[in-house]
Design a protein around this motif. Structure first.
Motif, PDB file in Angstrom:
ATOM      1  N   GLU A 226      87.656  56.154  13.493  1.00 37.61           N
ATOM      2  CA  GLU A 226      88.886  56.837  13.501  1.00 37.61           C
ATOM      3  C   GLU A 226      89.959  55.790  13.658  1.00 37.61           C
ATOM      4  O   GLU A 226      89.717  54.864  14.276  1.00 37.61           O
ATOM      5  CB  GLU A 226      88.997  58.174  14.207  1.00 37.61           C
ATOM      6  N   PRO A 227      91.221  55.955  13.100  1.00 38.85           N
ATOM      7  CA  PRO A 227      92.353  55.287  13.339  1.00 38.85           C
ATOM      8  C   PRO A 227      92.678  55.387  14.843  1.00 38.85           C
ATOM      9  O   PRO A 227      92.509  56.432  15.661  1.00 38.85           O
ATOM     10  CB  PRO A 227      93.277  55.401  12.579  1.00 38.85           C
ATOM     11  N   PRO A 228      93.460  54.548  15.323  1.00 34.35           N
ATOM     12  CA  PRO A 228      93.954  54.553  16.810  1.00 34.35           C
ATOM     13  C   PRO A 228      94.965  55.663  16.910  1.00 34.35           C
ATOM     14  O   PRO A 228      95.819  56.192  16.053  1.00 34.35           O
ATOM     15  CB  PRO A 228      94.541  53.337  17.182  1.00 34.35           C
ATOM     16  N   VAL A 229      94.821  56.442  18.020  1.00 32.80           N
ATOM     17  CA  VAL A 229      95.856  57.409  18.495  1.00 32.80           C
ATOM     18  C   VAL A 229      96.932  57.061  19.466  1.00 32.80           C
ATOM     19  O   VAL A 229      97.979  57.404  19.270  1.00 32.80           O
ATOM     20  CB  VAL A 229      95.045  58.700  19.028  1.00 32.80           C
ATOM     21  N   GLU A 230      96.600  56.340  20.441  1.00 33.38           N
ATOM     22  CA  GLU A 230      97.613  55.735  21.254  1.00 33.38           C
ATOM     23  C   GLU A 230      98.466  54.835  20.808  1.00 33.38           C
ATOM     24  O   GLU A 230      97.972  54.019  20.055  1.00 33.38           O
ATOM     25  CB  GLU A 230      96.922  55.225  22.832  1.00 33.38           C
ATOM     26  N   GLU A 231      99.646  54.989  21.306  1.00 39.94           N
ATOM     27  CA  GLU A 231     100.870  53.805  20.947  1.00 39.94           C
ATOM     28  C   GLU A 231     100.556  52.561  21.549  1.00 39.94           C
ATOM     29  O   GLU A 231     100.802  51.522  20.819  1.00 39.94           O
ATOM     30  CB  GLU A 231     102.192  54.218  21.405  1.00 39.94           C
ATOM     31  N   GLU A 232      99.799  52.360  22.387  1.00 41.23           N
ATOM     32  CA  GLU A 232      99.310  50.974  22.966  1.00 41.23           C
ATOM     33  C   GLU A 232      98.397  50.202  22.330  1.00 41.23           C
ATOM     34  O   GLU A 232      98.371  48.941  22.250  1.00 41.23           O
ATOM     35  CB  GLU A 232      98.826  51.183  24.383  1.00 41.23           C
ATOM     36  N   LEU A 233      97.750  50.970  21.393  1.00 37.60           N
ATOM     37  CA  LEU A 233      96.987  50.107  20.096  1.00 37.60           C
ATOM     38  C   LEU A 233      97.662  49.671  18.856  1.00 37.60           C
ATOM     39  O   LEU A 233      97.006  49.317  18.097  1.00 37.60           O
ATOM     40  CB  LEU A 233      95.550  51.290  19.998  1.00 37.60           C
ATOM     41  N   ASP A 234      98.842  49.945  18.883  1.00 37.82           N
ATOM     42  CA  ASP A 234      99.515  49.824  17.677  1.00 37.82           C
ATOM     43  C   ASP A 234      99.703  48.369  17.355  1.00 37.82           C
ATOM     44  O   ASP A 234      99.545  47.662  16.313  1.00 37.82           O
ATOM     45  CB  ASP A 234     101.063  50.238  17.555  1.00 37.82           C
ATOM     46  N   ALA A 235      99.905  47.517  18.461  1.00 39.02           N
ATOM     47  CA  ALA A 235      99.804  45.979  18.288  1.00 39.02           C
ATOM     48  C   ALA A 235      98.507  45.448  17.825  1.00 39.02           C
ATOM     49  O   ALA A 235      98.471  44.732  16.806  1.00 39.02           O
ATOM     50  CB  ALA A 235     100.200  45.277  19.810  1.00 39.02           C
ATOM     51  N   LEU A 236      97.596  45.945  18.102  1.00 37.41           N
ATOM     52  CA  LEU A 236      96.159  45.616  17.784  1.00 37.41           C
ATOM     53  C   LEU A 236      95.968  46.014  16.328  1.00 37.41           C
ATOM     54  O   LEU A 236      95.594  45.083  15.474  1.00 37.41           O
ATOM     55  CB  LEU A 236      95.027  46.230  18.614  1.00 37.41           C
ATOM     56  N   TRP A 237      96.531  47.294  16.162  1.00 33.33           N
ATOM     57  CA  TRP A 237      96.153  47.826  14.749  1.00 33.33           C
ATOM     58  C   TRP A 237      97.092  46.824  13.601  1.00 33.33           C
ATOM     59  O   TRP A 237      96.524  46.415  12.454  1.00 33.33           O
ATOM     60  CB  TRP A 237      96.930  49.163  14.500  1.00 33.33           C
ATOM     61  N   ASP A 238      98.281  46.510  13.905  1.00 32.60           N
ATOM     62  CA  ASP A 238      99.055  45.496  13.256  1.00 32.60           C
ATOM     63  C   ASP A 238      98.453  44.158  12.971  1.00 32.60           C
ATOM     64  O   ASP A 238      98.911  43.504  12.008  1.00 32.60           O
ATOM     65  CB  ASP A 238     100.401  45.430  14.018  1.00 32.60           C
ATOM     66  N   ARG A 239      97.542  43.747  13.924  1.00 36.43           N
ATOM     67  CA  ARG A 239      96.800  42.200  13.434  1.00 36.43           C
ATOM     68  C   ARG A 239      96.005  42.242  12.302  1.00 36.43           C
ATOM     69  O   ARG A 239      95.485  41.245  11.860  1.00 36.43           O
ATOM     70  CB  ARG A 239      96.267  41.968  14.796  1.00 36.43           C
ATOM     71  N   PHE A 240      95.535  43.358  12.000  1.00 34.88           N
ATOM     72  CA  PHE A 240      94.577  43.603  10.785  1.00 34.88           C
ATOM     73  C   PHE A 240      95.557  43.740   9.475  1.00 34.88           C
ATOM     74  O   PHE A 240      96.048  44.585   9.331  1.00 34.88           O
ATOM     75  CB  PHE A 240      93.533  44.731  10.964  1.00 34.88           C
ATOM     76  N   LEU A 241      95.525  42.534   8.701  1.00 38.78           N
ATOM     77  CA  LEU A 241      96.273  42.728   7.430  1.00 38.78           C
ATOM     78  C   LEU A 241      95.751  43.424   6.506  1.00 38.78           C
ATOM     79  O   LEU A 241      96.473  44.541   5.817  1.00 38.78           O
ATOM     80  CB  LEU A 241      96.441  41.156   6.811  1.00 38.78           C
ATOM     81  N   PHE A 242      94.324  43.430   6.269  1.00 36.01           N
ATOM     82  CA  PHE A 242      93.616  44.404   5.277  1.00 36.01           C
ATOM     83  C   PHE A 242      93.239  45.576   6.102  1.00 36.01           C
ATOM     84  O   PHE A 242      92.280  45.249   6.957  1.00 36.01           O
ATOM     85  CB  PHE A 242      92.597  43.402   4.560  1.00 36.01           C
TER      86      PHE A 242
END
Length: 559
Positions: free
Chosen positions: A237-253
Motif C-alpha cells: 500500500e502507499p505511505p500514509v504518514e507525512e514523514e514518508l513523503d520525502a521517501l515517496w518523492d525519491r521514486f520517479l517511476f
C-alpha cells in the motif's frame, strides 16, 4: 409537459424577462416594426441571394485551385545510424528478456527498463505474488558492467519496523572503531550494490528511511559515492504518514501492479508451478554498459521539449497538482518536474526521435501520480487530452475568427448598399487568401502529436500504443475536416471581399455565406454591454424579415 420534460425552477421567469427585454429593444414606444428596429440596414433585395451564390461558387473554385505547401516537421526524427539502431535493438532485446514468460507485465517491464536507462528508481505497489521481486531479479541479471569496473552486485532485503541499519548498510568496522573512526563494512550491502530490491519499504523505521534518502537521490552514503544504478521498491500500500513523503518523492517511476485478469487465468494454469525466471528459449541480453548509457543520457539533452509537448506536460502538472491538493496529498515537487523532463528526453532519444511526442507523454501518469490510484485518472486525462489536441485546428482557427471580426465590423459600419474602402477591402482579402493557403498546408501536414506503430514505441505496452494510435488517428481525421472547413470559410471570405458589388459584404450576406462565424458575431452584438443600436441590428438580422432561420441556443441568447 410531462414530469421528464419539466423545466428547472426559474427558467420560465427568466425567459419572460428576456422576451420583455427583446420586445422593448425592437420598439421602445409602440408596436414593433422591422424598419424602425434597424434603420441603418436596408431590407434584403432579390439580388442578395444571387450575389451570395456567385461568391460561394467562386470560393469553391478558389479553394480547389490552392496547392498546399509541404511543411517540414518542426523537429526532424533522428537519423537512424548504425550506433543508434544498435542501441535501440539492444534495449528491445533486453526488454524481451525482462518480460519473457510473464503475463500482463509489459508496462511494468518497460518502466523498469526505462528507470535503469535513466539511472532512476521504480516503486511497485500491489499485493504479494504479482512478480514484483521477479522483475528486479531479472534486471540484476541483465545489468552489465564496464570492462574496467567492478562486477554489478545485486542486493535484496525485506524491511519491517525492526529492520536495523546494519542489515542494509553493513556492520560497523571494529578496526576503525579502535582507531577512533566510525566506518561501516559496506561490502555486499546496499552501498556496494548496482541494482537493489527493497520489499515493504514503507514499513521500515524512520531512521532507516532517512538513511535511504541520500543514496536514492544524491547517490552518496556517508559522504562517499555509491554505484547504485536502479533501486526497485515494493509495497502493498502507499505511505500514509507525512514523514514518508520525502521517501515517496525519491521514486520517479510509480506503478500499481494488479493481479492478472481473468482472461489470463488459463495461461497461468498452464505454467509449471516450479518454473521461476525467464524462459529458457529467450537468451540473456545484457543492458548497455554504464558508460554507454551515460553517453545516451548526455546526447538526450539535445532532444526538444517545446511547443505542444511542453504545453501538454505543464497542463498535466497542473492537473496532477489540483488533484493532489483536493485529496490532501503532496503535489508533484519542482524536483519531480525537472526529473520528468529529463526522463521524457531520454525516452525519446533512446527510441530514435529528436523531440518529445505522444509516446513519451503517455508515460506521464507513472511520473506525476500522487498515489497509485491517481494513475488511472491521469491515464484517462492524458488519452482524452491527446485526442482533443490532436483534433484541434491550431492557430489558423483563431486567426480566422479574428479576421472575420474585422470583416464583420467593416460590413456593419458601411451598411448594405455602400461600397467599403477599396484599400481596406483588398488588405483583408489578401489576408484571407493567405489564411486559405495556410489552412490547406496545415491539413496536409502531420500534427504535432502523432503516434506511429511502425516501429512500435519502445516504452509503451502494445495495447496502450494501439489504443492511443487509434484515438490519434480519429483526431487527425477530425483535424483535417476542421482545417478544410477553415479553408472553405477563408475562401468565401476572400471572394466576398473581392466581389465588386457592395451587397456582397453586407451583414445579411455574410450571415448566409459564413453562418458559423456570423452567428457568433450576432450573439456578441446581443450582449448586455453592447450598444442598443447594435442589439437592434442583431435582432433585425435574426428576424424572419431577412428570410433567414438561424438556430440560436436560448441559453446563449439569455446569457
Amino acid at each position: 409537459r410531462t414530469p421528464r420534460m419539466r423545466r428547472p425552477p426559474g427558467v420560465g421567469a427568466a425567459l419572460k424577462r428576456e422576451a420583455e427585454r427583446v420586445r422593448k429593444l425592437l420598439d421602445p414606444h409602440g408596436p414593433a416594426t422591422l424598419a424602425r428596429a434597424a434603420p441603418s440596414l436596408s431590407p434584403r433585395s432579390p439580388d442578395h441571394r444571387a450575389a451570395s451564390a456567385r461568391v460561394a461558387a467562386a470560393a469553391r473554385d478558389l479553394a480547389a485551385s490552392v496547392t498546399p505547401t509541404a511543411l517540414a516537421p518542426e523537429h526532424a526524427v533522428l537519423s537512424v545510424h548504425a550506433a543508434a539502431f544498435s542501441m535501440r535493438s539492444r534495449l528491445e532485446a533486453a526488454r524481451e528478456a525482462l518480460c519473457a514468460g510473464l503475463l500482463e507485465r509489459e508496462t511494468e517491464g518497460r518502466l523498469l527498463l526505462l528507470a535503469a536507462v535513466c539511472e532512476d528508481h521504480l516503486l511497485l505497489l500491489g499485493p504479494p505474488g504479482v512478480a514484483k521481486s521477479e522483475l528486479a531479479r531479472r534486471l540484476a541479471g541483465l545489468c552489465a558492467s564496464d570492462a574496467s569496473g567492478p562486477p554489478a552486485l545485486y542486493f535484496e532485503r525485506q524491511l519491517h519496523r525492526h529492520t536495523m541499519t546494519e542489515e542494509l548498510f553493513g556492520p560497523l568496522s571494529i578496526a576503525a572503531l579502535q582507531a577512533d573512526r566510525l566506518e561501516r563494512q559496506t561490502a555486499g550491502f546496499l552501498p556496494d550494490a548496482s541494482v537493489a530490491f527493497l520489499d515493504e519499504i514503507f514499513k521500515a523505521s524512520s531512521a532507516t528511511c532517512n538513511a535511504l534518502l541520500s543514496i536514492l537521490h544524491e547517490r552518496t552514503f556517508e559522504g562517499r559515492p555509491v554505484p547504485l544504478r536502479c533501486l526497485v521498491a515494493a509495497s502493498n500500500e502507499p505511505p500514509v504518514e507525512e514523514e514518508l513523503d520525502a521517501l515517496w518523492d525519491r521514486f520517479l517511476f510509480r506503478r500499481t501492479v494488479r493481479p492478472c485478469s481473468e482472461a489470463s487465468w488459463p495461461a497461468l494454469l498452464a505454467l509449471e508451478g516450479a518454473h521461476v525466471g525467464p524462459r529458457p528459449d529467450v537468451p540473456p541480453s545484457p543492458l548497455p554498459s554504464p558508460s554507454e548509457l551515460l553517453e545516451l543520457r548526455q546526447a538526450s539533452r539535445s532532444v526538444a521539449l517545446d511547443g505542444a509537448a511542453s504545453d501538454f506536460v505543464l497542463d498535466a502538472v497542473r492537473y496532477a497538482r489540483s488533484r493532489s491538493e483536493a485529496d490532501g496529498l503532496p503535489p508533484p515537487s519542482d524536483r519531480r518536474l525537472v526529473r520528468t523532463a529529463r526522463a521524457l528526453r531520454i525516452a525519446a532519444h533512446a527510441d530514435g526521435r529528436g523531440a518529445v511526442g505522444a509516446p513519451e507523454l503517455l508515460l506521464l501518469p507513472h511520473l506525476l501520480c500522487a498515489r497509485g490510484a491517481d494513475a488511472d485518472a491521469l491515464e484517462r486525462w492524458v488519452e482524452e487530452q491527446l485526442e482533443q489536441r490532436g483534433a484541434a485546428a491550431g492557430a489558423v482557427g483563431y486567426i480566422l475568427t479574428g479576421l472575420f471580426g474585422r470583416v464583420w465590423d467593416l460590413a456593419i459600419r458601411q451598411g448594405a448598399n455602400q461600397r467599403p474602402p477599396m484599400a481596406e477591402t483588398r488588405a483583408l482579402a489578401a489576408e484571407a487568401r493567405a489564411l486559405l493557403c495556410a489552412a490547406a498546408s496545415e491539413a496536409e501536414a502531420p500534427g504535432e502529436l502523432t503516434l506511429s506503430l511502425d516501429p512500435p514505441p519502445l516504452w509503451l505496452a502494445p495495447d496502450t500504443a494501439r489504443r492511443a494510435a487509434d484515438a490519434l488517428s480519429r483526431a487527425t481525421c477530425r483535424r483535417r475536416e476542421r482545417l478544410g472547413q477553415v479553408a472553405q470559410e477563408a475562401a468565401r471570405m476572400a471572394c466576398a471581399l473581392e466581389a465588386s458589388a457592395g451587397d456582397a459584404l453586407c451583414p445579411a450576406s455574410l450571415l448566409e455565406l459564413l453562418p458559423r462565424l456570423a452567428t457568433d458575431e450576432v450573439l456578441r452584438m446581443l450582449q448586455d454591454d453592447a450598444g442598443e443600436e447594435q442589439q437592434r441590428q442583431a435582432l433585425w438580422l435574426l428576424s424572419d424579415g431577412m428570410g433567414l432561420h438561424v438556430n440560436v441556443d436560448v441559453g446563449e441568447l439569455q446569457s
